[in-house]
Design a protein around this motif. Structure first.
Motif, PDB file in Angstrom:
ATOM      1  N   CYS A   1       0.892  -1.019  -0.057  1.00 54.26           N
ATOM      2  CA  CYS A   1      -0.182  -0.112   0.041  1.00 54.26           C
ATOM      3  C   CYS A   1       0.927   1.262  -0.033  1.00 54.26           C
ATOM      4  CB  CYS A   1      -0.861   0.053   1.196  1.00 54.26           C
ATOM      5  SG  CYS A   1      -0.042   0.220   2.845  1.00 54.26           S
TER       6      CYS A   1
ATOM      7  N   GLY B   1      -1.720   2.446   4.291  1.00 53.12           N
ATOM      8  CA  GLY B   1      -2.844   1.596   5.049  1.00 53.12           C
ATOM      9  C   GLY B   1      -3.904   0.904   4.639  1.00 53.12           C
ATOM     10  N   TYR B   2      -3.988   1.553   3.462  1.00 46.65           N
ATOM     11  CA  TYR B   2      -5.346   1.131   2.646  1.00 46.65           C
ATOM     12  C   TYR B   2      -4.963   0.995   1.082  1.00 46.65           C
ATOM     13  CZ  TYR B   2      -5.418   6.283   1.516  1.00 46.65           C
ATOM     14  OH  TYR B   2      -5.074   7.532   1.277  1.00 46.65           O
TER      15      TYR B   2
ATOM     16  N   HIS C   1      -8.964  -1.466   3.484  1.00 46.28           N
ATOM     17  CA  HIS C   1      -8.038  -1.751   4.509  1.00 46.28           C
ATOM     18  C   HIS C   1      -6.983  -2.822   4.016  1.00 46.28           C
ATOM     19  CE1 HIS C   1      -6.545  -3.115   8.390  1.00 46.28           C
ATOM     20  NE2 HIS C   1      -6.659  -4.379   8.025  1.00 46.28           N
ATOM     21  N   CYS C   2      -5.601  -2.461   4.067  1.00 44.04           N
ATOM     22  CA  CYS C   2      -4.591  -3.179   3.445  1.00 44.04           C
ATOM     23  C   CYS C   2      -4.240  -4.273   4.493  1.00 44.04           C
ATOM     24  CB  CYS C   2      -3.210  -2.238   3.550  1.00 44.04           C
ATOM     25  SG  CYS C   2      -1.876  -3.141   2.837  1.00 44.04           S
ATOM     26  N   ASP C   3      -4.719  -5.506   3.798  1.00 47.80           N
ATOM     27  CA  ASP C   3      -4.592  -6.798   4.453  1.00 47.80           C
ATOM     28  C   ASP C   3      -2.988  -7.124   4.742  1.00 47.80           C
ATOM     29  OD1 ASP C   3      -7.359  -7.289   4.796  1.00 47.80           O
ATOM     30  OD2 ASP C   3      -7.356  -8.273   2.891  1.00 47.80           O
TER      31      ASP C   3
ATOM     32  N   GLU D   1      -2.114  -5.183   7.736  1.00 50.85           N
ATOM     33  CA  GLU D   1      -3.097  -4.872   8.996  1.00 50.85           C
ATOM     34  C   GLU D   1      -3.443  -3.382   9.090  1.00 50.85           C
ATOM     35  OE1 GLU D   1      -5.077  -7.159   9.978  1.00 50.85           O
ATOM     36  OE2 GLU D   1      -3.782  -8.823   8.866  1.00 50.85           O
ATOM     37  N   GLY D   2      -3.096  -2.526   7.906  1.00 45.81           N
ATOM     38  CA  GLY D   2      -3.573  -1.246   7.988  1.00 45.81           C
ATOM     39  C   GLY D   2      -2.589  -0.300   8.773  1.00 45.81           C
ATOM     40  N   SER D   3      -1.249  -0.827   9.107  1.00 47.01           N
ATOM     41  CA  SER D   3      -0.464   0.172   9.790  1.00 47.01           C
ATOM     42  C   SER D   3       0.531   1.086   8.787  1.00 47.01           C
ATOM     43  CB  SER D   3       0.563  -0.797  10.834  1.00 47.01           C
ATOM     44  OG  SER D   3       1.137  -1.508   9.991  1.00 47.01           O
TER      45      SER D   3
ATOM     46  N   ASP E   1     -14.136  -3.631   3.670  1.00 46.31           N
ATOM     47  CA  ASP E   1     -12.849  -4.328   4.009  1.00 46.31           C
ATOM     48  C   ASP E   1     -12.021  -4.116   2.864  1.00 46.31           C
ATOM     49  OD1 ASP E   1     -13.964  -5.125   6.280  1.00 46.31           O
ATOM     50  OD2 ASP E   1     -14.642  -7.199   5.414  1.00 46.31           O
TER      51      ASP E   1
END
Length: 71
Positions: free
Chosen positions: A31, A35-36, A51-53, A56-58, A48
């Protein structure tokens, strides 16, 4: 086949450079540290999806490195 091998080698080198750059900056390669992920099409909208899997969105490289998406 020589041209095909040159193109494959160029792509691998480019990918390695990207991974090193993301690692140095501490950003998730999936990403780019946001984070997305943006939707590919306006028809595919899901809460969903953004959200970057991979991280984990960090947005951090270390979270991406410990995820199942790590190469």
């Amino acid at each position: 086949m020589g041209l095909l091998n040159v193109l494959i080698q160029w792509q691998e080198t480019r990918h390695e450079k990207k991974m090193l750059k993301m690692k140095d900056e501490g950003l998730c390669p999936a990403c780019h540290g946001k984070g997305y992920n943006l939707p590919i099409s306006e028809f595919y909208i899901s809460p969903d999806y953004f959200h970057c899997d991979a991280c984990e969105g960090s947005g951090t490289y270390t979270d991406w490195e410990h995820s199942p998406y790590y190469n």
